[in-house]
Enzyme design. Structure first.
Site, PDB file in Angstrom:
ATOM      1  N   LYS A  11     -34.968   1.732 -13.880  1.00 46.18           N
ATOM      2  CA  LYS A  11     -35.165   2.864 -12.949  1.00 46.18           C
ATOM      3  C   LYS A  11     -36.651   3.050 -12.664  1.00 46.18           C
ATOM      4  CE  LYS A  11     -35.307   7.202 -14.613  1.00 46.18           C
ATOM      5  NZ  LYS A  11     -36.516   7.916 -14.195  1.00 46.18           N
ATOM      6  N   ASN A  12     -37.472   2.972 -13.706  1.00 45.13           N
ATOM      7  CA  ASN A  12     -38.895   3.297 -13.551  1.00 45.13           C
ATOM      8  C   ASN A  12     -39.696   2.151 -12.958  1.00 45.13           C
ATOM      9  OD1 ASN A  12     -38.198   5.753 -14.472  1.00 45.13           O
ATOM     10  ND2 ASN A  12     -39.027   5.473 -16.532  1.00 45.13           N
TER      11      ASN A  12
ATOM     12  N   ARG B 195     -45.280  19.072 -14.893  1.00 43.22           N
ATOM     13  CA  ARG B 195     -45.578  17.667 -14.589  1.00 43.22           C
ATOM     14  C   ARG B 195     -46.738  17.649 -13.591  1.00 43.22           C
ATOM     15  NH1 ARG B 195     -41.070  14.367 -15.751  1.00 43.22           N
ATOM     16  NH2 ARG B 195     -42.203  12.494 -15.155  1.00 43.22           N
TER      17      ARG B 195
ATOM     18  N   ASP C  71     -39.525   7.979 -23.733  1.00 42.55           N
ATOM     19  CA  ASP C  71     -38.156   8.030 -23.195  1.00 42.55           C
ATOM     20  C   ASP C  71     -37.113   7.588 -24.210  1.00 42.55           C
ATOM     21  OD1 ASP C  71     -39.166   6.874 -19.879  1.00 42.55           O
ATOM     22  OD2 ASP C  71     -39.331   8.807 -20.893  1.00 42.55           O
TER      23      ASP C  71
ATOM     24  N   CYS D  97     -40.607  19.767 -14.209  1.00 45.71           N
ATOM     25  CA  CYS D  97     -39.283  19.162 -14.408  1.00 45.71           C
ATOM     26  C   CYS D  97     -38.799  19.653 -15.759  1.00 45.71           C
ATOM     27  CB  CYS D  97     -39.370  17.645 -14.359  1.00 45.71           C
ATOM     28  SG  CYS D  97     -39.966  16.971 -15.886  1.00 45.71           S
TER      29      CYS D  97
ATOM     30  N   ARG E 195     -28.859  10.190 -13.034  1.00 44.85           N
ATOM     31  CA  ARG E 195     -30.173   9.855 -12.450  1.00 44.85           C
ATOM     32  C   ARG E 195     -30.674   8.511 -12.966  1.00 44.85           C
ATOM     33  NH1 ARG E 195     -34.331  13.311 -14.170  1.00 44.85           N
ATOM     34  NH2 ARG E 195     -35.504  11.650 -13.169  1.00 44.85           N
TER      35      ARG E 195
HETATM   36  C1  EPZ Z   1     -43.212   7.979 -15.964  1.00 45.47           C
HETATM   37  O1  EPZ Z   1     -43.384   9.358 -15.668  1.00 45.47           O
HETATM   38  C2  EPZ Z   1     -41.719   7.786 -16.123  1.00 45.47           C
HETATM   39  N1  EPZ Z   1     -41.049   8.116 -14.870  1.00 45.47           N
HETATM   40  C3  EPZ Z   1     -41.195   8.673 -17.251  1.00 45.47           C
HETATM   41  O2  EPZ Z   1     -39.801   8.396 -17.412  1.00 45.47           O
HETATM   42  C4  EPZ Z   1     -41.913   8.291 -18.537  1.00 45.47           C
HETATM   43  O3  EPZ Z   1     -41.490   9.162 -19.579  1.00 45.47           O
HETATM   44  C5  EPZ Z   1     -43.432   8.442 -18.333  1.00 45.47           C
HETATM   45  O4  EPZ Z   1     -43.854   7.631 -17.206  1.00 45.47           O
HETATM   46  C6  EPZ Z   1     -44.220   7.994 -19.558  1.00 45.47           C
HETATM   47  O5  EPZ Z   1     -43.928   6.668 -19.837  1.00 45.47           O
HETATM   48  C7  EPZ Z   1     -41.059   7.199 -13.875  1.00 45.47           C
HETATM   49  O6  EPZ Z   1     -41.650   6.145 -13.978  1.00 45.47           O
HETATM   50  C8  EPZ Z   1     -40.302   7.566 -12.636  1.00 45.47           C
HETATM   51  P1  EPZ Z   1     -47.159   9.976 -16.801  1.00 45.47           P
HETATM   52  P2  EPZ Z   1     -44.831   9.898 -15.175  1.00 45.47           P
HETATM   53  O7  EPZ Z   1     -47.855  10.227 -15.516  1.00 45.47           O
HETATM   54  O8  EPZ Z   1     -45.472   8.892 -14.304  1.00 45.47           O
HETATM   55  C9  EPZ Z   1     -49.501  13.925 -17.902  1.00 45.47           C
HETATM   56  C10 EPZ Z   1     -37.531   8.900 -17.667  1.00 45.47           C
HETATM   57  O9  EPZ Z   1     -36.859   9.503 -18.511  1.00 45.47           O
HETATM   58  N2  EPZ Z   1     -50.089  13.821 -16.551  1.00 45.47           N
HETATM   59  O10 EPZ Z   1     -47.498   8.752 -17.599  1.00 45.47           O
HETATM   60  O11 EPZ Z   1     -44.641  11.268 -14.656  1.00 45.47           O
HETATM   61  C11 EPZ Z   1     -48.045  14.364 -17.859  1.00 45.47           C
HETATM   62  O12 EPZ Z   1     -47.952  15.771 -17.781  1.00 45.47           O
HETATM   63  C12 EPZ Z   1     -38.855   9.459 -17.197  1.00 45.47           C
HETATM   64  O13 EPZ Z   1     -37.201   7.804 -17.148  1.00 45.47           O
HETATM   65  C13 EPZ Z   1     -51.111  14.682 -16.175  1.00 45.47           C
HETATM   66  O14 EPZ Z   1     -51.548  15.520 -16.951  1.00 45.47           O
HETATM   67  O15 EPZ Z   1     -45.597   9.956 -16.574  1.00 45.47           O
HETATM   68  C14 EPZ Z   1     -47.493  13.830 -19.149  1.00 45.47           C
HETATM   69  O16 EPZ Z   1     -47.785  14.737 -20.204  1.00 45.47           O
HETATM   70  C15 EPZ Z   1     -39.212  10.742 -17.919  1.00 45.47           C
HETATM   71  N3  EPZ Z   1     -51.626  14.604 -14.914  1.00 45.47           N
HETATM   72  C16 EPZ Z   1     -48.285  12.539 -19.376  1.00 45.47           C
HETATM   73  O17 EPZ Z   1     -49.435  12.636 -18.527  1.00 45.47           O
HETATM   74  C17 EPZ Z   1     -51.170  13.676 -14.001  1.00 45.47           C
HETATM   75  O18 EPZ Z   1     -51.689  13.637 -12.858  1.00 45.47           O
HETATM   76  C18 EPZ Z   1     -47.495  11.292 -19.034  1.00 45.47           C
HETATM   77  O19 EPZ Z   1     -47.283  11.321 -17.674  1.00 45.47           O
HETATM   78  C19 EPZ Z   1     -50.121  12.822 -14.396  1.00 45.47           C
HETATM   79  C20 EPZ Z   1     -49.596  12.906 -15.676  1.00 45.47           C
END
Ligand code: EPZ
Length: 418
Positions: A22-23, A121, A306, A116, A398
């Protein structure tokens, strides 16, 4: 509202072909927006988030056909650059389309993605990075207005946190920029490399994906291409845990064990026998699962956040006590109260979960709070004696392609009831 009903205690055996990631498919669908041609994408899982992405692509003006796990996207007709609020709210990760549509049309209007179920997020890293690339972004009344008509110019970007989504948005925006962009402290997840492989097959020049420094040499144009999505490592771990808690033995076809090293280590430490041959993996459950040393979720290649709910659900039946520390998301333990309704003994304090293993779980009615929490409840229900009903299963749809059908084929007594 439909719900999943499980009559637990059935031993899982057999084979399953793991779905596409998915990701990986979501950012690659966003990348197809950049390609002025036809993209054919194989191994696309049939998911609610993929359905939402198709709506977003069609709203941009792309022609999209999806059948039998293959997506055909003709992006030649893309002119629109807005993502309606309803679609942004339907899928928080639709923010990844921002880089694709800005790179293609030099404009974008999206509503600020809400939080979310995992907590706030923020997208500050996405926005600050795109501004450094020359994208003017103003926020008004909950909408982001992006304008890059002055041109997107490559630059050096250091990410304060190796955000997966921010890394993807930078790559998408910089792929057709003027000049070179360097991302320092980039995310290293396998899905980033899959995105880079897709874009490079369309004519992009991206180097270093999978490492913490990625170089993107902007090119004028990207063409259509053909690509196959990598396997979903979290879904693979989900079915492994299902076999582990039912004292089963299953073979996963189409996995990438090299993407799962931290997870495989935890499964083996819990007593599971895992035999890897090429792209297939056989897991045999032990007579009794045992606790594992403290697990900490961190960025790749460490143990993925995850898979936290998946492994915690499995270890709720282990002999001994395991500690799990969640370092990525603030609100990732909402499913644990529901898991405890099945008889698990898990306590949480802030980002720490203490899982005291129990001999058995017993069926109960529970409510799915989010995607991976829902998977954790399914795993618990498969092990529990008696009947378990799980509501709010739209979360599970999802990210899991026909999880009920897959588990039925492995011998589970599981159905969807309206
Ligand atoms: C991706 O989310 C995945 N989703 C998530 O999978 C996964 O848990 C996550 O990466 C970590 O591996 C998709 O790829 C669609 P991040 P993403 O940006 O990109 C903070 C699932 O279950 N952050 O690496 O949103 C954020 O709040 C989902 O499949 C900021 O502070 O993850 C979080 O604490 C859940 N500012 C941390 O970084 C930003 O601008 C990780 O976020 C962006 C992120």
């Amino acid at each position: 509202m439909s719900k999943i009903v499980i009559n637990g205690g059935k031993r899982l055996t057999g084979e399953v072909t793991v779905q596409g990631a998915k990701n990986s498919v979501l950012p690659i669908l966003a990348a197809a927006v950049l390609c002025d041609g036809v993209c054919v994408i194989h191994n696309c899982p049939d998911l609610a988030d993929v359905d939402t992405s198709i709506k977003i692509l069609r709203n941009f003006g792309a022609k999209v056909d999806y059948s039998d796990k293959t997506m055909v996207i003709d992006s030649k007709g893309i002119e629109n650059y807005e993502i309606p609020e309803s679609l942004m709210r339907e899928m928080r990760s639709s923010v990844v389309f921002l880089g694709g549509i800005v790179g293609r049309t030099k404009k974008a209007v999206i509503s600020s993605p809400g939080g979310c179920e995992l907590g706030p997020r923020p997208i500050d890293l996405h926005l600050s990075s795109l501004k450094k690339l020359g994208v003017d972004i103003t926020e008004e009344h909950g909408y982001l207005y992006c304008d890059a008509t002055k041109g997107i110019v490559g630059t050096e970007i250091h990410l304060a946190f190796p955000s997966v989504g921010a890394t993807e948005n930078i790559i998408l925006t910089a792929a057709t920029a003027q000049g070179v962009t360097v991302i320092h402290n980039a995310a290293k997840e396998p899905e980033i490399s899959d995105l880079a492989d897709f874009l490079n097959s369309a004519g992009a020049r991206i180097y270093g994906s999978g490492s913490d420094t990625i170089y993107i040499h902007g090119v004028n144009k990207l063409s259509g291409t053909t690509h196959t999505i990598i396997p979903d490592r979290i879904v693979a771990a989900t079915y492994m845990a299902a076999a582990a808690v039912t004292k089963g033995k299953i073979t996963l076809l189409n996995v990438m064990p090299s993407h799962m090293v931290a997870m495989l280590s935890a499964f083996r430490e819990s007593g599971c026998d895992i035999n890897v041959t090429g792209k297939s993996l056989t897991i045999t459950a032990p007579k009794n699962l045992c606790r594992v040393p403290t697990i900490r979720s961190l960025v790749y290649p460490a143990f993925p956040t995850d898979a936290g709910p998946i492994i915690i659900s499995m270890l709720s039946l282990a002999k001994g006590t395991t500690v799990f520390v969640e370092n990525i998301f603030e609100n990732r333990f909402r499913y644990i109260d529901e898991l405890n309704r099945l008889g698990a003994k898990i306590k949480t304090e802030g980002k720490v979960a203490v899982i005291e293993g129990v001999k058995a779980l017993s069926g109960a009615n529970c409510v799915c709070p989010d995607l991976r929490g829902g998977a954790a409840l399914v795993i618990g229900g498969l092990a529990a004696g008696g009947s378990t009903e799980i509501q709010n299963i739209s979360h599970i749809k999802r990210g899991y392609d026909d999880i009920v059908g897959v588990l039925q084929n492995l011998g589970a007594d599981i159905n969807i009831k309206e």
